[in-house]
Design a protein around this motif. Structure first.
Motif, short mmCIF file in Angstrom:
data_model
loop_
_atom_site.label_atom_id
_atom_site.label_comp_id
_atom_site.label_asym_id
_atom_site.label_seq_id
_atom_site.Cartn_x
_atom_site.Cartn_y
_atom_site.Cartn_z
N LEU A 59 0.66 -1.17 -0.10
CA LEU A 59 -0.11 -0.17 -0.09
C LEU A 59 0.97 1.33 0.09
O LEU A 59 0.21 2.44 -0.33
N VAL A 60 2.02 1.14 0.26
CA VAL A 60 2.96 2.41 0.41
C VAL A 60 4.17 1.92 -0.55
O VAL A 60 4.61 1.00 -0.98
N PRO A 61 5.11 3.37 -0.64
CA PRO A 61 6.28 3.23 -1.40
C PRO A 61 7.14 2.45 -0.63
O PRO A 61 6.97 2.26 0.69
N THR A 62 7.98 1.66 -1.32
CA THR A 62 8.77 0.31 -0.52
C THR A 62 10.34 0.61 -0.38
O THR A 62 11.14 -0.35 0.08
N ALA A 63 10.88 1.96 -0.85
CA ALA A 63 12.24 2.05 -0.56
C ALA A 63 12.67 2.16 0.81
O ALA A 63 13.76 1.66 1.29
N THR A 64 11.78 2.55 1.70
CA THR A 64 12.00 2.66 3.27
C THR A 64 10.58 2.66 3.88
O THR A 64 9.85 3.34 3.58
N VAL A 65 10.55 1.47 4.60
CA VAL A 65 9.02 0.98 5.14
C VAL A 65 9.41 1.06 6.69
O VAL A 65 10.07 0.33 7.16
N ASP A 66 8.50 1.74 7.42
CA ASP A 66 8.67 1.81 8.86
C ASP A 66 7.10 1.27 9.37
O ASP A 66 6.00 1.73 8.91
N ASP A 110 -7.54 7.76 21.47
CA ASP A 110 -7.86 6.53 21.07
C ASP A 110 -7.52 5.28 22.26
O ASP A 110 -6.62 5.80 23.31
N VAL A 111 -7.55 4.07 21.85
CA VAL A 111 -7.28 3.01 22.72
C VAL A 111 -5.80 2.60 22.53
O VAL A 111 -5.03 2.19 23.39
N ARG A 112 -5.76 2.39 21.05
CA ARG A 112 -4.43 2.17 20.67
C ARG A 112 -4.41 2.21 19.18
O ARG A 112 -5.34 2.60 18.12
N ALA A 113 -3.12 2.26 18.53
CA ALA A 113 -3.08 2.70 17.10
C ALA A 113 -1.83 1.79 16.45
O ALA A 113 -1.09 1.26 17.15
N ALA A 114 -1.97 1.86 15.15
CA ALA A 114 -0.99 1.01 14.24
C ALA A 114 -0.76 1.95 13.13
O ALA A 114 -1.64 2.59 12.64
N SER A 115 0.76 1.92 12.62
CA SER A 115 0.88 2.87 11.47
C SER A 115 1.85 2.08 10.56
O SER A 115 2.70 1.21 10.84
N LEU A 116 1.83 2.52 9.26
CA LEU A 116 2.72 1.87 8.19
C LEU A 116 3.14 3.17 7.29
O LEU A 116 2.07 3.63 6.67
N ALA A 117 4.13 3.23 7.24
CA ALA A 117 4.71 4.33 6.60
C ALA A 117 5.83 4.15 5.39
O ALA A 117 6.87 3.26 5.71
N GLY A 118 5.67 4.45 4.28
CA GLY A 118 6.56 4.20 3.25
C GLY A 118 7.16 5.36 2.22
O GLY A 118 6.27 6.30 2.34
N HIS A 119 8.37 5.16 2.11
CA HIS A 119 9.05 6.42 1.36
C HIS A 119 9.70 6.08 0.22
O HIS A 119 9.93 4.88 0.07
N ALA A 120 9.63 6.76 -1.01
CA ALA A 120 10.01 6.54 -2.31
C ALA A 120 11.67 6.79 -2.44
O ALA A 120 12.16 6.66 -3.26
N PHE A 121 12.28 7.01 -1.08
CA PHE A 121 13.64 7.27 -1.16
C PHE A 121 14.05 6.49 0.12
O PHE A 121 13.44 6.13 1.11
N ALA A 122 15.35 6.09 0.01
CA ALA A 122 16.14 5.67 1.24
C ALA A 122 16.76 6.98 2.22
O ALA A 122 16.97 7.91 1.72
N LEU A 123 16.74 6.60 3.44
CA LEU A 123 17.15 7.50 4.35
C LEU A 123 18.61 8.10 3.91
O LEU A 123 19.31 7.31 3.73
N GLY A 124 18.93 9.45 3.97
CA GLY A 124 20.12 10.02 3.65
C GLY A 124 19.91 10.38 2.47
O GLY A 124 20.84 11.29 1.72
N ASP A 125 19.28 9.60 1.40
CA ASP A 125 19.08 10.18 -0.15
C ASP A 125 18.36 11.42 -0.28
O ASP A 125 17.70 12.20 0.33
N PRO A 126 19.16 12.31 -1.21
CA PRO A 126 18.54 13.44 -1.56
C PRO A 126 17.02 13.18 -2.33
O PRO A 126 16.76 12.24 -2.62
#
Length: 266
Positions: A59-66, A110-126
Protein backbone atom coordinates in the motif's frame (compact mmCIF):
# COMPACT_ATOMS: atom_id res chain seq x y z
CA UNK A 1 -17.92 22.66 8.10
CA UNK A 2 -21.25 23.58 9.70
CA UNK A 3 -23.33 21.14 7.58
CA UNK A 4 -21.55 18.27 9.30
CA UNK A 5 -22.94 19.33 12.65
CA UNK A 6 -26.43 20.10 11.37
CA UNK A 7 -26.84 16.86 9.45
CA UNK A 8 -26.74 14.57 12.49
CA UNK A 9 -29.82 15.91 14.37
CA UNK A 10 -31.70 16.18 11.08
CA UNK A 11 -31.17 12.49 10.38
CA UNK A 12 -32.21 11.70 13.94
CA UNK A 13 -35.47 13.60 13.48
CA UNK A 14 -36.24 11.72 10.28
CA UNK A 15 -35.58 8.43 12.06
CA UNK A 16 -38.01 9.34 14.88
CA UNK A 17 -40.73 10.29 12.39
CA UNK A 18 -40.18 7.04 10.50
CA UNK A 19 -40.48 4.99 13.69
CA UNK A 20 -43.72 6.76 14.64
CA UNK A 21 -45.12 6.08 11.19
CA UNK A 22 -44.20 2.41 11.44
CA UNK A 23 -45.89 2.22 14.83
CA UNK A 24 -49.10 3.69 13.43
CA UNK A 25 -49.14 1.22 10.56
CA UNK A 26 -48.65 -1.72 12.92
CA UNK A 27 -51.57 -0.62 15.08
CA UNK A 28 -53.87 -0.57 12.05
CA UNK A 29 -52.79 -4.01 10.90
CA UNK A 30 -53.09 -7.50 12.36
CA UNK A 31 -51.83 -7.35 15.97
CA UNK A 32 -50.80 -10.98 15.81
CA UNK A 33 -48.65 -10.47 12.73
CA UNK A 34 -44.96 -10.55 13.52
CA UNK A 35 -42.50 -8.39 11.58
CA UNK A 36 -40.66 -10.20 8.82
CA UNK A 37 -37.00 -10.97 9.43
CA UNK A 38 -34.53 -8.85 7.50
CA UNK A 39 -32.84 -10.58 4.59
CA UNK A 40 -29.72 -8.45 5.11
CA UNK A 41 -27.10 -10.34 7.14
CA UNK A 42 -25.78 -8.59 10.22
CA UNK A 43 -22.23 -7.38 9.73
CA UNK A 44 -19.89 -7.94 12.65
CA UNK A 45 -18.10 -4.80 13.86
CA UNK A 46 -14.62 -4.33 12.49
CA UNK A 47 -11.97 -5.19 15.07
CA UNK A 48 -8.61 -3.54 15.59
CA UNK A 49 -6.85 -6.83 14.84
CA UNK A 50 -8.65 -7.12 11.50
CA UNK A 51 -7.92 -3.48 10.67
CA UNK A 52 -4.20 -3.77 11.38
CA UNK A 53 -3.86 -7.09 9.54
CA UNK A 54 -4.71 -5.24 6.31
CA UNK A 55 -1.73 -2.88 6.68
CA UNK A 56 0.40 -4.33 3.91
CA UNK A 57 3.62 -2.92 2.47
CA UNK A 58 2.13 -3.00 -1.03
CA UNK A 59 0.00 0.00 0.00
CA UNK A 60 3.00 2.34 0.37
CA UNK A 61 6.27 3.15 -1.42
CA UNK A 62 8.81 0.52 -0.45
CA UNK A 63 12.26 2.15 -0.62
CA UNK A 64 11.99 2.68 3.15
CA UNK A 65 9.16 1.20 5.23
CA UNK A 66 8.47 1.70 8.93
CA UNK A 67 5.85 -0.21 10.93
CA UNK A 68 4.59 0.80 14.37
CA UNK A 69 2.22 -1.21 16.58
CA UNK A 70 0.82 -0.19 19.94
CA UNK A 71 -0.19 -2.62 22.65
CA UNK A 72 -3.19 -2.32 24.91
CA UNK A 73 -1.83 -1.32 28.34
CA UNK A 74 -2.00 -4.20 30.79
CA UNK A 75 -2.38 -6.86 28.11
CA UNK A 76 -0.08 -9.92 28.01
CA UNK A 77 1.36 -8.64 24.71
CA UNK A 78 2.21 -5.30 26.29
CA UNK A 79 3.90 -6.96 29.26
CA UNK A 80 5.90 -9.26 26.99
CA UNK A 81 7.09 -6.25 24.98
CA UNK A 82 8.13 -4.38 28.13
CA UNK A 83 9.94 -7.42 29.51
CA UNK A 84 11.89 -7.89 26.28
CA UNK A 85 12.77 -4.20 26.14
CA UNK A 86 13.86 -4.21 29.78
CA UNK A 87 16.13 -7.18 29.11
CA UNK A 88 17.89 -5.39 26.26
CA UNK A 89 18.36 -2.28 28.43
CA UNK A 90 19.58 -4.14 31.52
CA UNK A 91 23.20 -3.13 30.97
CA UNK A 92 22.36 0.47 30.02
CA UNK A 93 21.56 1.93 33.42
CA UNK A 94 21.45 5.47 32.06
CA UNK A 95 18.49 4.68 29.83
CA UNK A 96 14.97 5.44 31.09
CA UNK A 97 12.66 2.57 31.93
CA UNK A 98 10.93 0.76 29.06
CA UNK A 99 7.73 2.31 27.74
CA UNK A 100 5.13 1.10 25.27
CA UNK A 101 5.40 2.41 21.68
CA UNK A 102 3.27 5.39 20.65
CA UNK A 103 1.95 5.32 17.08
CA UNK A 104 0.09 7.91 15.07
CA UNK A 105 -1.31 11.17 16.40
CA UNK A 106 -0.89 11.43 20.20
CA UNK A 107 -3.63 14.09 20.34
CA UNK A 108 -6.27 11.61 19.17
CA UNK A 109 -8.01 10.02 22.16
CA UNK A 110 -7.70 6.42 21.02
CA UNK A 111 -7.37 3.07 22.78
CA UNK A 112 -4.43 1.97 20.63
CA UNK A 113 -3.05 2.56 17.16
CA UNK A 114 -0.82 1.15 14.44
CA UNK A 115 0.84 2.77 11.46
CA UNK A 116 2.67 1.89 8.26
CA UNK A 117 4.89 4.51 6.60
CA UNK A 118 6.52 4.09 3.21
CA UNK A 119 8.92 6.39 1.38
CA UNK A 120 10.10 6.49 -2.22
CA UNK A 121 13.65 7.23 -1.08
CA UNK A 122 16.19 5.71 1.26
CA UNK A 123 17.15 7.56 4.42
CA UNK A 124 19.90 10.04 3.66
CA UNK A 125 19.20 10.15 -0.08
CA UNK A 126 18.39 13.51 -1.70
CA UNK A 127 14.67 14.04 -2.29
CA UNK A 128 13.42 15.49 -5.55
CA UNK A 129 9.76 16.45 -5.55
CA UNK A 130 7.26 15.75 -6.90
CA UNK A 131 7.10 11.96 -7.06
CA UNK A 132 4.15 10.33 -8.80
CA UNK A 133 2.17 8.52 -6.11
CA UNK A 134 3.79 10.57 -3.36
CA UNK A 135 7.30 10.71 -1.97
CA UNK A 136 5.88 9.50 1.34
CA UNK A 137 2.67 7.70 2.22
CA UNK A 138 1.41 6.82 5.69
CA UNK A 139 -1.56 4.71 6.80
CA UNK A 140 -2.64 4.88 10.43
CA UNK A 141 -5.29 2.76 12.16
CA UNK A 142 -6.88 3.85 15.44
CA UNK A 143 -9.12 1.89 17.76
CA UNK A 144 -11.49 4.43 19.31
CA UNK A 145 -13.47 3.98 22.55
CA UNK A 146 -16.76 3.66 20.65
CA UNK A 147 -18.52 4.30 17.33
CA UNK A 148 -19.54 7.85 18.23
CA UNK A 149 -16.00 8.91 19.09
CA UNK A 150 -14.78 7.49 15.77
CA UNK A 151 -17.36 9.49 13.82
CA UNK A 152 -16.62 12.60 15.89
CA UNK A 153 -12.89 12.30 15.21
CA UNK A 154 -13.42 12.20 11.44
CA UNK A 155 -15.96 15.05 11.53
CA UNK A 156 -13.54 17.18 13.54
CA UNK A 157 -10.72 16.61 11.06
CA UNK A 158 -13.06 17.33 8.15
CA UNK A 159 -13.92 20.68 9.75
CA UNK A 160 -10.24 21.64 9.22
CA UNK A 161 -10.20 23.94 12.23
CA UNK A 162 -6.52 24.78 11.68
CA UNK A 163 -7.08 25.78 8.06
CA UNK A 164 -4.61 23.29 6.59
CA UNK A 165 -6.66 22.95 3.39
CA UNK A 166 -7.08 26.69 2.77
CA UNK A 167 -5.37 28.71 0.01
CA UNK A 168 -2.87 31.19 1.40
CA UNK A 169 0.52 32.78 0.92
CA UNK A 170 3.31 32.86 3.51
CA UNK A 171 6.00 35.55 3.10
CA UNK A 172 9.70 34.75 3.09
CA UNK A 173 11.11 33.91 6.53
CA UNK A 174 14.69 34.88 7.41
CA UNK A 175 16.36 32.64 9.97
CA UNK A 176 18.88 33.75 12.58
CA UNK A 177 21.63 31.62 11.00
CA UNK A 178 21.44 33.51 7.72
CA UNK A 179 19.34 30.96 5.86
CA UNK A 180 15.78 31.64 4.77
CA UNK A 181 12.54 29.93 3.83
CA UNK A 182 11.26 31.17 0.45
CA UNK A 183 7.79 32.60 -0.02
CA UNK A 184 5.31 29.72 0.02
CA UNK A 185 1.98 29.56 -1.80
CA UNK A 186 -0.76 27.06 -0.97
CA UNK A 187 -3.35 26.61 -3.71
CA UNK A 188 -5.94 24.17 -5.09
CA UNK A 189 -6.86 23.32 -1.51
CA UNK A 190 -10.17 22.05 -0.20
CA UNK A 191 -12.15 19.52 1.82
CA UNK A 192 -14.57 17.03 0.30
CA UNK A 193 -16.44 13.88 1.21
CA UNK A 194 -15.12 10.89 -0.72
CA UNK A 195 -16.69 7.59 -1.71
CA UNK A 196 -15.25 4.75 0.35
CA UNK A 197 -17.95 2.05 0.54
CA UNK A 198 -18.92 1.16 4.09
CA UNK A 199 -16.99 4.08 5.59
CA UNK A 200 -17.59 7.73 6.41
CA UNK A 201 -14.65 9.40 4.66
CA UNK A 202 -13.39 12.93 4.05
CA UNK A 203 -10.28 14.16 2.26
CA UNK A 204 -8.28 17.37 2.67
CA UNK A 205 -5.87 18.41 -0.06
CA UNK A 206 -3.53 21.22 -1.09
CA UNK A 207 -0.80 22.08 -3.58
CA UNK A 208 2.37 23.78 -2.36
CA UNK A 209 4.93 25.87 -4.24
CA UNK A 210 7.76 28.16 -3.16
CA UNK A 211 9.21 31.18 -4.93
CA UNK A 212 12.33 33.33 -4.75
CA UNK A 213 12.14 37.08 -4.24
CA UNK A 214 12.38 37.66 -8.00
CA UNK A 215 9.38 35.39 -8.63
CA UNK A 216 11.34 32.41 -9.91
CA UNK A 217 10.47 28.95 -8.61
CA UNK A 218 12.48 27.95 -5.55
CA UNK A 219 11.27 24.34 -5.60
CA UNK A 220 9.02 22.38 -7.90
CA UNK A 221 5.37 22.38 -6.77
CA UNK A 222 3.85 19.27 -5.23
CA UNK A 223 0.58 18.18 -3.65
CA UNK A 224 -0.34 16.70 -0.28
CA UNK A 225 -3.51 15.10 1.06
CA UNK A 226 -5.04 13.74 4.25
CA UNK A 227 -7.89 11.22 4.16
CA UNK A 228 -9.83 10.38 7.32
CA UNK A 229 -12.33 7.51 7.44
CA UNK A 230 -14.44 5.86 10.14
CA UNK A 231 -16.24 2.53 10.35
CA UNK A 232 -17.61 1.10 13.59
CA UNK A 233 -15.05 2.04 16.27
CA UNK A 234 -12.11 2.22 13.85
CA UNK A 235 -10.56 5.35 12.34
CA UNK A 236 -8.13 5.23 9.41
CA UNK A 237 -5.91 8.10 8.31
CA UNK A 238 -4.04 8.15 5.00
CA UNK A 239 -1.42 10.84 4.39
CA UNK A 240 0.26 11.53 1.05
CA UNK A 241 3.10 14.04 0.68
CA UNK A 242 5.14 15.05 -2.36
CA UNK A 243 2.78 13.87 -5.11
CA UNK A 244 2.43 15.60 -8.47
CA UNK A 245 0.28 18.75 -8.27
CA UNK A 246 -3.43 18.01 -7.97
CA UNK A 247 -2.95 14.24 -7.60
CA UNK A 248 -2.42 13.59 -3.89
CA UNK A 249 -6.12 13.25 -3.07
CA UNK A 250 -6.55 10.64 -5.82
CA UNK A 251 -3.53 8.75 -4.48
CA UNK A 252 -4.92 8.87 -0.94
CA UNK A 253 -8.32 7.58 -2.07
CA UNK A 254 -6.74 4.83 -4.16
CA UNK A 255 -4.63 3.77 -1.16
CA UNK A 256 -7.68 3.77 1.14
CA UNK A 257 -9.71 1.81 -1.42
CA UNK A 258 -7.02 -0.87 -1.74
CA UNK A 259 -6.81 -1.03 2.05
CA UNK A 260 -10.58 -1.63 2.28
CA UNK A 261 -10.33 -4.29 -0.42
CA UNK A 262 -7.62 -6.01 1.62
CA UNK A 263 -9.99 -6.02 4.59
CA UNK A 264 -12.67 -7.74 2.53
CA UNK A 265 -10.17 -10.29 1.23
CA UNK A 266 -9.42 -11.31 4.79
Amino acid sequence: MLPLRLARPARGLVAVVALLALGACSADGDPSASPSASSTPTRAPLTFEEATAALMESLVPTATVDRCDEYEPGSPEAQEYLDQLAATQAEETALPGPVLPQCGNPLLIDVRAASLAGHAFALGDPIELPVAGGASRVIEVYEMPDVESAQTAVATEAADLEGWAVDRETPRVDNADGTYIPRTVVSASGVSEVDLPGWTAWALTRDEASFQDDGSIAADPYSAALLWAARDGIVVRVQVVGDTPGQAVATALDTATRYVQALRAD
